[in-house]
Design an enzyme around this catalytic site. Structure first.
Site, PDB file in Angstrom:
ATOM      1  N   GLU A 164       0.839  -1.208   0.000  1.00  0.00           N
ATOM      2  CA  GLU A 164       0.000   0.000   0.000  1.00  0.00           C
ATOM      3  C   GLU A 164       0.870   1.254   0.000  1.00  0.00           C
ATOM      4  OE1 GLU A 164      -3.885   0.274   0.507  1.00  0.00           O
ATOM      5  OE2 GLU A 164      -2.947   1.793  -0.730  1.00  0.00           O
ATOM      6  N   ASP A 182       1.082   3.934  -3.123  1.00  0.00           N
ATOM      7  CA  ASP A 182       0.613   5.309  -2.920  1.00  0.00           C
ATOM      8  C   ASP A 182       1.746   6.309  -3.146  1.00  0.00           C
ATOM      9  OD1 ASP A 182      -1.702   4.054  -2.118  1.00  0.00           O
ATOM     10  OD2 ASP A 182      -1.465   4.490   0.013  1.00  0.00           O
ATOM     11  N   SER A 234      -7.139   1.578  -4.038  1.00  0.00           N
ATOM     12  CA  SER A 234      -5.928   2.066  -3.370  1.00  0.00           C
ATOM     13  C   SER A 234      -5.023   2.793  -4.347  1.00  0.00           C
ATOM     14  CB  SER A 234      -5.140   0.887  -2.803  1.00  0.00           C
ATOM     15  OG  SER A 234      -5.707   0.438  -1.619  1.00  0.00           O
ATOM     16  N   ASP A 261     -23.061   6.780 -11.833  1.00  0.00           N
ATOM     17  CA  ASP A 261     -23.517   5.439 -11.479  1.00  0.00           C
ATOM     18  C   ASP A 261     -22.755   4.966 -10.247  1.00  0.00           C
ATOM     19  OD1 ASP A 261     -21.010   3.982 -12.418  1.00  0.00           O
ATOM     20  OD2 ASP A 261     -21.613   5.034 -14.246  1.00  0.00           O
TER      21      ASP A 261
END
Ligand SMILES: *[C@@H]1O[C@H](CO)[C@@H](O)[C@H](O)[C@H]1NC(C)=O
Ligand SMILES: *[C@@H]1O[C@H](CO)[C@@H](O)[C@H](O)[C@H]1NC(C)=O
Ligand SMILES: *[C@@H]1O[C@H](CO)[C@@H](O)[C@H](O)[C@H]1NC(C)=O
Ligand SMILES: *[C@@H]1O[C@H](CO)[C@@H](O)[C@H](O)[C@H]1NC(C)=O
Ligand SMILES: *[C@@H]1O[C@H](CO)[C@@H](O)[C@H](O)[C@H]1NC(C)=O
Ligand SMILES: *[C@@H]1O[C@H](CO)[C@@H](O)[C@H](O)[C@H]1NC(C)=O
Ligand SMILES: *[C@@H]1O[C@H](CO)[C@@H](O)[C@H](O)[C@H]1NC(C)=O
Ligand SMILES: *[C@@H]1O[C@H](CO)[C@@H](O)[C@H](O)[C@H]1NC(C)=O
Length: 660
Positions: free
Chosen positions: A324, A328, A577, A639
């Site tokens: 992660e 990022d 993510s 949507d």
């Protein structure tokens, strides 16, 4: 039956012991919060000893919250004359502080119930009253029973099933802790706390410590289901635009979203990226990535703010510990260069951290004595941390300046937490928006299902294995004051010039409708069109189809095949993510231009985007399957799969530069 009997005894006790000089009858109590969903994996252990002492905290109702939407629209709606005129922290605190009536009504109740007011403290932010109560006192005040609960893992927690307050106080009291709040999914086996620890006999304390060492499912832990998913190893990371359907690089994103490389680096405009310990980046991975994709960043680290004893741990290394952060930081740093990224690393290695721990650190007015605005020991990290190896300093309270844009690629399920807890946290995002901060959260990777693909049993409320049941929306994505980011992909065999579809590779874009939050005004038109033209073929047995609730996500960006350097090799990463820091990077670059033109940062994005959907590339292909269904469809217009669509940077920039 047993509980009723106890209630009668307790009620009798209240009458016998409340020597009120003013009230002559016991005020009628009404249930204030009840756990609608019995916590999975927790079993009631023993009744709490009447002489156990724990800190009770009464969250007072804030003033002017009914005007929240009006206030946020004043500074964020494109047609408002006050667009961009953000509020000071002081104006925010003063506007929402509980009224004097609220404070005195609640104090009066405590006093007449035998809690001497010299035991009661008010927090600095003026919205919590705290005092140490015995279990006997707490049970009497709240007409409930406290029990120790044990998780399958052996972990211990203090809670009651529901609690009541005098009817005339319901409008003055927001939330009381500790009471019904269990965190079932962010936490899995829960962290224990300073507060609960001292309730336990020493052997149980030892047990708790062991449980913590093996705790999983916490934000940032290796099996946090909001982590990105790893794909194949990439042996030859290519820079070309020809392979964006199999390998996403910063150049692919710039081409897809019509965005140039970064060029400005205005003061106080670093991009904020939040990570939760033990999730951590490895500098060697960043170096490996930048050598390939942005050599000017070789050797560069993010600016790092360590919150609540956080550390960038390097002991545990694997995709689940590093993926992660790597994803990022590598993409965000490359996209906003020459601007820098500010990493907010939250929580120590023992206690971990929550969204509230982060919010406390960037906003002193949210922070309070012994816990944040709605800090619940069962959910949020408590500091100082009494556990071995824990952070012994004071909890971080307003110690770090917020950045103008904050990207968070973590999420929980709405059903993990109570509506009151979530509402209180959501209003904090509103307050940050008033101050000009853009908050972006990932919408989840399991389509209409919750983290880990779980759905909700409509009868028991328990989570199931995801083959049937109610859809399981994501929080904080359903908070109407955040921008929720879903995921798209380049269609197989297509190029960056072809419209994307909703992600259907490895992950499915989190999307659907809230069970907690009402539809915000900025969504009314988009939602009416969606239901008129694409009414989804599901009933109330799947989602709240009243057309009166918040739909999510708001926007989307590519979340498939990100070439990421993790643990010394390149591999593919998938998830909202990935989408979230990408979208946030583009918002940061719009702020660069606005600040350069002496304008305020954009702050809360949604009112402008919903009023100008043409600045996003509408995504009309793909769905977000889950719970044994194909999920919703991506359609023309907004949507609940890809929101309004992916960014068209140059169109967004023109729009925001045209606003005051
Ligand atoms: C409650 O007790 C703890 C531990 O003795 C103490 O540190 C704290 O200040 C007390 N809180 C209040 C509100 O009196
Ligand atoms: C940057 O932010 C800090 C804290 O908010 C403030 O004191 C400082 O003046 C700002 N600097 C600039 C150049 O605006
Ligand atoms: C993390 O590292 C510690 C210390 O090396 C080790 O005891 C623990 O098992 C590791 N945890 C995981 C989940 O790998
Ligand atoms: C999921 O649970 C249902 C029963 O609720 C069961 O019939 C089904 O086989 C389970 N599916 C999986 C993949 O475990
Ligand atoms: C797209 O490509 C992936 C990876 O090569 C493959 O697994 C998937 O089945 C393909 N999907 C379609 C619709 O062709
Ligand atoms: C999605 O589109 C398909 C094909 O048009 C349709 O059969 C299905 O009912 C739609 N799904 C929903 C949830 O409306
Ligand atoms: C759906 O949302 C509406 C509006 O908030 C609410 O009144 C209704 O009770 C909700 N329905 C269910 C089944 O929860
Ligand atoms: C993006 O916006 C620009 C206007 O700034 C427009 O010329 C272009 O066609 C848009 N791109 C797409 C893919 O719609």
């Amino acid at each position: 039956m047993r509980i009723d009997a106890v209630f009668q005894i307790l009620a009798a006790l209240v009458v016998a012991t409340s020597a009120s000089p003013i009230t002559t009858t016991t005020p009628r109590h009404v249930v204030h919060e009840r756990r609608t969903v019995p916590p999975a994996n927790w079993k009631r252990h023993t009744r709490l000893h009447p002489e156990s002492v724990f800190p009770m905290r009464i969250g007072l109702s804030q003033q002017n919250l009914h005007r929240a939407e009006e206030f946020i629209n004043q500074v964020s709606h494109p047609e408002s004359a006050d667009y961009g005129k953000h509020w000071s922290a002081q104006k925010v605190a003063e506007t929402f502080a509980p009224s004097a009536d609220t404070v005195s009504a609640v104090k009066e109740w405590l006093h007449t119930s035998g809690i001497a007011l010299d035991r009661v403290r008010m927090t600095q932010s003026r919205n919590w009253l705290t005092f140490n109560a015995t279990a006997e006192e707490a049970e009497r005040l709240l007409q409930t029973e406290y029990h120790l609960y044990k998780a399958e893992s052996g972990h211990i927690h203090v809670a009651c099933d529901d609690y009541s307050v005098p009817e005339h106080l319901t409008k003055h009291i927001d939330i009381i802790t500790p009471t019904v709040h269990f965190d079932r999914k962010i936490g899995g086996p829960r962290r224990t706390t300073h507060h609960e620890d001292f309730l336990l006999p020493p052997p149980m304390r030892e047990l708790n410590k062991r449980v913590l060492e093996n705790s999983h499912g916490l934000l940032g832990s290796p099996d946090d289901q909001s982590n990105p998913k790893q794909g194949a190893q990439v042996l030859n990371a290519l820079m070309t635009l020809e392979n964006c359907d199999t390998m996403i690089t910063p150049a692919c994103l710039q081409a897809l979203y019509n965005a140039p490389p970064g060029s400005l680096s205005m003061k106080n405009n670093t991009l904020g990226v939040v990570e939760y310990t033990p999730q951590a980046f490895l500098q060697t991975d960043l170096n490996m990535y930048f050598k390939q994709f942005e050599p000017r960043l070789d050797g560069v680290s993010p600016n790092t703010n360590l919150i609540d004893g956080a550390s960038i741990q390097t002991k545990n290394q694997s995709f689940n510990f590093n993926g992660e952060s790597a994803l990022d930081l590598e993409f965000a740093m490359a996209l906003v260069y020459p601007q820098q990224v500010t990493l907010f690393q939250v929580g120590d290695l023992v206690n971990g951290g929550s969204f509230n721990n982060f919010l406390d650190a960037i906003d002193g007015s949210y922070c309070t004595f012994m816990g944040g605005d709605s800090k619940d020991p069962s959910v949020d990290g408590q500091y100082p941390d009494s556990l071995p190896g824990g952070f012994t300093g004071a909890q971080n309270c307003g110690g770090f300046a917020s950045t103008n844009v904050i990207s968070t690629s973590y999420g929980s399920n709405e059903a993990d937490l109570t509506a009151k807890y979530e509402t209180r946290q959501c209003l904090e995002y509103m307050k940050l928006g008033l101050q000009g901060v853009s908050i972006l959260y990932s919408s989840g990777d399991f389509g209409v299902a919750g983290n880990g693909g779980q759905c909700i049993d409509p009868v028991t409320g328990a989570y199931n294995n995801g083959t049937k049941g109610l859809f399981n929306p994501s929080f904080p994505g359903t908070c109407p004051y955040v921008t929720s980011v879903g995921a798209t992909q380049v269609i197989n065999g297509s190029t960056v010039r072809t419209p994307e579809s909703a992600s259907e590779r490895v992950i499915f874009s989190g999307g659907g409708f809230s069970n907690v939050f009402a539809m915000p005004s900025y969504q009314q038109k988009a939602m009416a069109t969606y239901f008129a033209e694409h009414a989804p073929q599901y009933g109330a047995d799947r989602f709240n189809n009243s057309q009166k609730v918040r739909g999510y996500p708001d926007v989307s960006a590519n979340g498939v095949n990100y070439v990421t350097a993790v643990n010394g090799k390149f591999s593919l990463a998938f998830g909202t993510s990935a989408s979230t820091p990408t979208f946030a990077s583009l918002v940061n670059m719009i702020n660069e231009q606005r600040i350069n033109a002496k304008k305020a940062p954009v702050g809360f994005l949604n009112p402008v985007l919903y009023a100008n959907p043409q600045v996003l590339n509408d995504v009309t292909n793909g769905g977000n399957q889950g719970c044994g269904t194909p999920g919703f469809n991506s359609t023309a217009g907004w949507d609940p799969v890809t929101g309004l669509g992916t960014p068209n940077f140059s169109a967004m920039l023109d729009l925001f530069m045209g606003l005051p």
